[in-house]
Design an enzyme around this catalytic site. Sequence first.
Site: not given
Length: 743
Positions: A515-516, A519, A522
């Site tokens: 998940h991190e 980021h 992104h």
Amino acid sequence: MKTLLFAGASALTMSAMSPAALAQDTSMETAADDADMAEADDAAPTVDPQVLLAEWTGPYGGVPPFDQVDVAMFTPALEAAMDSARAELDALTAQTEPATFENTILPMEQGAGELSRALTVYGIWASNLNSPEVQAVQREVAPKLAAFQDAFYQNAALFERIDAIYNGDDYDQLTAEQQRLVWDYYTDFVRAGAALNDDEKARVAEINQELATLYTSFSNNLLNDEQAYVTWLTEDQLGGLPDSVLSAAKSAAESRDNEGGEYAILNTRSSMDPFLTYSDDRALREEVWNTYYARGDNGDEYDNNGVIAQIMPLRAERSQILGYESFAHRSIEKAVAGNPQAAMDLMLKVWPAATAKVDEEVAAMQAIADAEGAEITIAPWDYRYYAEKVRQAEYDFDSEEVKQYLQLENLREGMFWMAGELYGMEFEQVSDVPVFHEDVRVWEVTRDGEHLGLWYFDPYARTGKRSGAWMNAYRTQDNLDGFTTPIVSNNSNFVKGSEDEPVLISWDDATTLFHEFGHALHGLNSNVTYPSLAGTAVPRDYVEFPSQVHENWLPTREVLENYALHVETGEPIPQELVDKIERAANARQGFDTTEYLASALVDMKLHMMTDFEGFDPDAFERETLEDLGMPEELPMRHRMPQFAHVFSGEGYAAGYYAYLWADTFSADAWEAFEEAGGPYDRETADAFGKWILSVGNTLPPSEAYENFRGRQPDTDALMRDRGFGVAGEAAGSVGDDTNAPLE
């Protein structure tokens, strides 16, 4: 300028949430304390704040000078940087030429580099190397930074120039990205009170400074309760705890110099959660549970209920002055949801299915407890323990068995491989840049041989590091003067093993790792012109979407077969165990969704209120949960006195719903990959990179998503993903978007 203010707000939010050594609230300091501090200051060595202000030098377009930082630099550097930024603004507003994009907006995007750099390093120290000295800096500079931000947004001459561009005849001649940027500036200035009269501006500024101090108080109170309470275990209290939990408890005790024994459970989620999952000692589970969920609510000088009772009327008053119906209406105005009711509608659509799932889960747990002759009624401190028993009984799923295949470093390599397959990225570890702690490592990121950015990895827990896992952007991408490459980090709190000992993590922690990293991807894939619109600078209820969708690549066959390798044999995780993981994926979905939604609903209902006369936070929480029909077998994930997302700053205030809203996008996007033939479908990955990861906030999020998917997301994809039935309901969507330029 706007970028650095956002960076500053991020630094403030993170510093407010950062755990550290025990710290007292400013109100607890005495004259003697002040005298001691003054004497210490007189004896302190001279430091040069220019270290934090200077342009970054070194390889890769310059890197943060972590090896030269001293805490004593922060206050003078930040004050000097604010002075420099004020001078830049004065020069900008002193122009006699009519306002244009080139002489007003562009200089703000290019300017105030000193403050941006100083805030970045300050935020990193506050999040990762917090100490009483850093907390003293926080108490001192938080009101000053709030005042600086107010002065920026309430600068009448500056707003007049922005307004002239936004409402001028030449606005239509700007590029679409420039229009988006001008709209973003204009809207934020209006939201901050630029159009108010002088008395109203003064009151808003006063409220903001009061709130900055209260946010620091809330954080320090919470930090005290996380640091001060430790549950020490004796040898006869270790029943049921697997080796990994024992090892963590032993390391926790060592971190406290074994002052109370050989094993310790700290008052943090990462320590509490596995203990409640495996401990056979029900009375001790109850003790640990009560200690954890009473953080900030112990009726002493560190109790946060009084702080919340001061925060909420100030937020409501400010919202009223600014012309909003409530704080929630202002908070969500620029979000994809657009208004509080839209967020409430989605949450209340999921809530009944989530609580019904809780009823099913509790019934299964109670059946096991009865069969074992436990003679108990399932209580909150039993939920994790019996949920694990249910997973083993119904799905033959053993979390510890799975953990033997989840080595941290192997999974990191798996993430790199995933990024290569999807986005053509390559990672190579480098040693020619300074780091802020010896545990931090750095990788250069390239694509087709071209430098793309840097990725810092800080995986281990330490004293003074905030709990949880997160991503930071040390430098955002832009194309103002050539391609400025991004620098991002991922930070976690795994327990560091002894030298050469592999670190094993749970399936949930592995999911969070991916998940991190989403980021980070992104930020690394950003390709826009202006830094204020780059990377993760998207609405709060959209920013979690790219990270949440990347969780789905962890259980893919390609990642598991090559990177989920047994710690002793090196054999890949067997398909039989993978099948168990898939079957058990939603085994505790009722608990996970309900505890989250309870916090999100309380947050939203609280911030839709306008009258706080006689407000009692504890009573509000209790009565709201009763009205919702909250199952008594579990608590809300973050009780109000410990809800740092909401009360240590404003990042997630009236915005905790964002994870669910973003998950409507991520669930629907994952179905796009599945429909295209698989998770590594090149055409779908290219479209995802083009329309989701690279565009930042240059497009309204719903428009960007529609470019990727061909339509707005189907909310029923979320229900399907969580194993909740949607029979008899028409497909819904979340597409209403107020993030377009105003007509």
